[in-house]
Design a protein around this motif. Structure first.
Motif, PDB file in Angstrom:
ATOM      1  N   UNK A 149       0.828  -1.208   0.000  1.00 22.37           N
ATOM      2  CA  UNK A 149       0.000   0.000   0.000  1.00 22.37           C
ATOM      3  C   UNK A 149       0.859   1.253   0.000  1.00 22.37           C
ATOM      4  N   UNK A 150       1.865   1.309   0.859  1.00 21.05           N
ATOM      5  CA  UNK A 150       2.699   2.513   0.946  1.00 21.05           C
ATOM      6  C   UNK A 150       3.469   2.747  -0.355  1.00 21.05           C
ATOM      7  N   UNK A 151       3.962   1.683  -0.966  1.00 16.45           N
ATOM      8  CA  UNK A 151       4.678   1.819  -2.233  1.00 16.45           C
ATOM      9  C   UNK A 151       3.759   2.342  -3.327  1.00 16.45           C
ATOM     10  N   UNK A 152       2.550   1.802  -3.409  1.00 11.49           N
ATOM     11  CA  UNK A 152       1.607   2.255  -4.431  1.00 11.49           C
ATOM     12  C   UNK A 152       1.267   3.733  -4.256  1.00 11.49           C
ATOM     13  N   UNK A 153       1.127   4.178  -3.028  1.00 15.67           N
ATOM     14  CA  UNK A 153       0.857   5.595  -2.775  1.00 15.67           C
ATOM     15  C   UNK A 153       2.030   6.464  -3.206  1.00 15.67           C
ATOM     16  N   UNK A 154       3.249   6.034  -2.892  1.00 16.81           N
ATOM     17  CA  UNK A 154       4.431   6.814  -3.266  1.00 16.81           C
ATOM     18  C   UNK A 154       4.639   6.834  -4.780  1.00 16.81           C
ATOM     19  N   UNK A 155       4.359   5.726  -5.439  1.00 15.44           N
ATOM     20  CA  UNK A 155       4.471   5.700  -6.900  1.00 15.44           C
ATOM     21  C   UNK A 155       3.451   6.642  -7.533  1.00 15.44           C
ATOM     22  N   UNK A 156       2.247   6.668  -6.991  1.00 18.01           N
ATOM     23  CA  UNK A 156       1.223   7.580  -7.510  1.00 18.01           C
ATOM     24  C   UNK A 156       1.654   9.033  -7.318  1.00 18.01           C
ATOM     25  N   UNK A 170      -0.586  -9.554   3.733  1.00 18.16           N
ATOM     26  CA  UNK A 170       0.401  -8.471   3.760  1.00 18.16           C
ATOM     27  C   UNK A 170      -0.076  -7.325   4.635  1.00 18.16           C
ATOM     28  N   UNK A 171       0.845  -6.754   5.351  1.00 13.21           N
ATOM     29  CA  UNK A 171       0.546  -5.678   6.295  1.00 13.21           C
ATOM     30  C   UNK A 171       0.017  -4.448   5.556  1.00 13.21           C
ATOM     31  N   UNK A 172      -1.057  -3.872   6.080  1.00 13.31           N
ATOM     32  CA  UNK A 172      -1.590  -2.628   5.545  1.00 13.31           C
ATOM     33  C   UNK A 172      -2.759  -2.770   4.596  1.00 13.31           C
ATOM     34  N   UNK A 173      -3.134  -3.983   4.223  1.00 16.51           N
ATOM     35  CA  UNK A 173      -4.264  -4.151   3.316  1.00 16.51           C
ATOM     36  C   UNK A 173      -5.565  -4.192   4.088  1.00 16.51           C
ATOM     37  N   UNK A 174      -6.625  -3.535   3.571  1.00 19.45           N
ATOM     38  CA  UNK A 174      -7.944  -3.668   4.202  1.00 19.45           C
ATOM     39  C   UNK A 174      -8.442  -5.106   4.057  1.00 19.45           C
TER      40      UNK A 174
END
Length: 193
Positions: A149-156, A170-174
């Motif tokens: 999740x954090x990587x996808x946000x940073x890539x966006x 995986x940590x952070x997924x709803x």
């Protein structure tokens, strides 16, 4: 050229001064020191000569090698079971490689510029290989090893849209979209803003 002459030339071929090498037990020693200039040259030339299309992908590849190196890998399900593992960024439509990194073991460090300190190894690999293509509107496709999740946000944030499969634990997924039981051919999607 005779075989013996070729083998003699091959023995004498060097790209770095051996005096510059750190001891193997040193934390900053590079297992690929002797061929590092060649690898760096290829990576630089790939990015200078080739401009990939909009859709790019990142995956690992296992190159067949029977040589006795410390970082040789065994990966079940790959065409070559034993070999040297490489992370590769390539254009989706043609398969042309844009950037790559040789995996030299879990003790090797990777710290690309602009990377968040909370990123794990898989996120750092994506950041290192793709950073030359950031802010250019590319679409990145990855598998569940790289999707976080954090990587996808940073890539966006750097104008790179990413898409990939996920690991349910995986940590952070709803929990809601991940825990759905799907039939064959169905899919479940989640958009993170």
């Amino acid at each position: 050229m005779s075989r013996n002459w070729y083998l003699l030339l091959l023995q004498m071929l060097h790209f770095v001064d051996n005096a510059l090498a750190l001891p193997r037990d040193h934390p900053n020693s590079d297992r690929l020191l002797k061929i590092r200039p060649v690898l760096d040259h290829f990576v630089d030339r790939f990015s200078e000569v080739y401009v990939p299309g909009k859709e790019i992908a990142l995956d690992e590849s296992l190159d067949l090698s029977k040589r006795c190196v410390v970082f040789r890998q065994y990966i079940l399900g790959k065409r070559a079971l034993y070999g040297i593992k490489m992370y590769m960024l390539f254009e989706s439509s043609t398969g042309c490689v844009y950037n790559f990194r040789v995996y030299t073991g879990k003790d090797s460090t990777i710290d690309p510029p602009g990377c968040l300190p909370i990123f794990g190894v898989s996120e750092k690999i994506v950041w290192k290989l793709g950073r030359r293509l950031f802010n250019k509107g590319h679409h990145l496709y990855v598998d569940n090893f790289y999707t976080g999740v954090q990587l996808l946000k940073e890539l966006f944030r750097v104008d790179t849209v990413a898409c990939g499969t996920i690991r349910a634990n995986r940590k952070g997924y709803p929990r809601e979209p991940v825990c759905k039981t799907l039939e064959r051919g169905q899919c479940s999607a989640l958009r993170i803003d």
